[in-house]
Scaffold this motif. Structure first.
Motif, short mmCIF file in Angstrom:
data_model
loop_
_atom_site.label_atom_id
_atom_site.label_comp_id
_atom_site.label_asym_id
_atom_site.label_seq_id
_atom_site.Cartn_x
_atom_site.Cartn_y
_atom_site.Cartn_z
N GLU A 1 46.94 17.46 95.55
CA GLU A 1 45.78 16.64 95.88
C GLU A 1 45.04 17.25 97.07
O GLU A 1 45.64 17.56 98.11
CB GLU A 1 46.22 15.22 96.20
CG GLU A 1 45.05 14.29 96.53
CD GLU A 1 45.53 12.90 96.88
OE1 GLU A 1 45.58 12.04 95.97
OE2 GLU A 1 45.87 12.67 98.07
N VAL B 1 38.30 13.06 96.69
CA VAL B 1 39.62 13.56 96.35
C VAL B 1 39.53 14.34 95.05
O VAL B 1 38.84 13.93 94.10
CB VAL B 1 40.64 12.41 96.21
CG1 VAL B 1 42.00 12.95 95.76
CG2 VAL B 1 40.77 11.64 97.52
N PRO C 1 49.46 15.99 100.18
CA PRO C 1 48.05 16.33 100.04
C PRO C 1 47.59 17.33 101.10
O PRO C 1 48.25 17.49 102.13
CB PRO C 1 47.35 14.98 100.21
CG PRO C 1 48.27 14.21 101.11
CD PRO C 1 49.66 14.61 100.72
N SER D 1 41.99 17.48 92.57
CA SER D 1 43.31 18.08 92.37
C SER D 1 43.15 19.50 91.86
O SER D 1 42.20 19.83 91.14
CB SER D 1 44.13 17.27 91.37
OG SER D 1 44.42 15.98 91.89
#
Length: 279
Positions: free
Chosen positions: A7, A27, A85, A29
């Motif tokens: 992430e 956000v 993350p 990925s």
């Protein structure tokens, strides 16, 4: 599967007033094992302007310089992302040349935007001046009309540069600069910010002639402006050291005298203004 992805929590600085109306954080990925440089390229700012520089800070570490011109240029060893993350923040370093910025940071300079801006400023001025000279040589268009140039020269201006977006001259020992800023004509005298921002363009030219003509009258012992009726349609309000017109015509000036000149020239041609000033 989630465990196979990393992430990225991405944010960036705002670049101007109004840009901060909407949040920039988001956000995304990337697959586990993605190179950090590739993750930075994928998450780079959506603002795509050549010559703009961004410094990528990853988990609070200054990591790379990113620009449209050169993409990601790493300041630390590249690595595969194996755990998250990952926090990425793109800091806006304005129009500092991205190649110059990378060289300075890679040789140990601190990523202090204010200090680097000050260091780069004389280089930027020289590059800007060279670009204006190039435009003056290669582009036939000129910012100010021939009638305006003839009038300001008549009042003692020495034109030192005249391109399609800029005109520089000296008058009575002072430097003047005229610039096109979108639909506005901006005028600078000496150092500092603009003393006038005017639209339409023809009114800006008329104001310029009026200002220089008033200066010549004062030097000759005459009242700066002749007694003449003002044509209707231009009214000013004053606030914070600025005089601003109301309505479709835009005049923003930094003194009452400059506003009086605008009132005199409003609705008149350059030839009419010269007749008034010299009558």
């Amino acid at each position: 599967m989630p465990w196979r992805s990393i992430e990225l929590r991405v944010d960036r600085d705002s670049v101007a007033m109004g840009d901060d109306v909407q949040p920039h954080a988001g956000v995304m990925s990337v697959p586990r094992g993605t190179l950090l440089s590739a993750a930075l390229e994928r998450s780079s700012p959506e603002i795509r302007s050549r010559g703009w520089s961004w410094v990528a800070v990853v988990d609070r570490e200054v990591t790379a310089v990113w620009s449209v011109d050169h993409g990601v240029r790493m300041l630390v060893p590249d690595r595969e992302l194996t755990r998250g993350p990952v926090d990425i923040h793109f800091r806006y370093f304005v129009q500092i040349d991205p190649a110059w910025l990378f060289d300075r940071l890679s040789t140990g300079a601190t990523a202090n935007r204010r200090e680097l801006e000050a260091e780069y400023a004389p280089i930027a001025r020289e590059k800007y001046r060279a670009e204006l000279r190039r435009r003056e040589r290669e582009i036939d268009a000129r910012l100010l009309s021939a009638e305006c140039i003839e009038a300001i020269r008549h009042y003692g201006a020495d034109v030192t540069l005249h391109a399609d977006v800029a005109c520089d001259f000296t008058h009575a020992g002072e430097t003047w600069a005229v610039r096109r800023a979108d639909t506005m004509l901006q005028v600078f005298r000496g150092s500092g910010g603009p003393i006038a921002s005017i639209r339409p363009h023809a009114l800006g030219e008329a104001w310029l002639v009026g200002m220089l003509g008033a200066s010549v009258r004062r030097a000759s012992g005459l009242p700066e402006l002749p007694a003449a009726d003002r044509l209707p349609g231009l009214e000013f309000t004053q606030a914070g050291g600025r005089w601003m017109s109301r309505g479709a015509t835009v005049v923003q000036v930094d003194s009452e005298h400059a506003a009086d000149v605008a009132g005199l020239v409003f609705g008149r041609s350059i030839a009419e203004i010269r007749t008034l000033l010299e009558g």
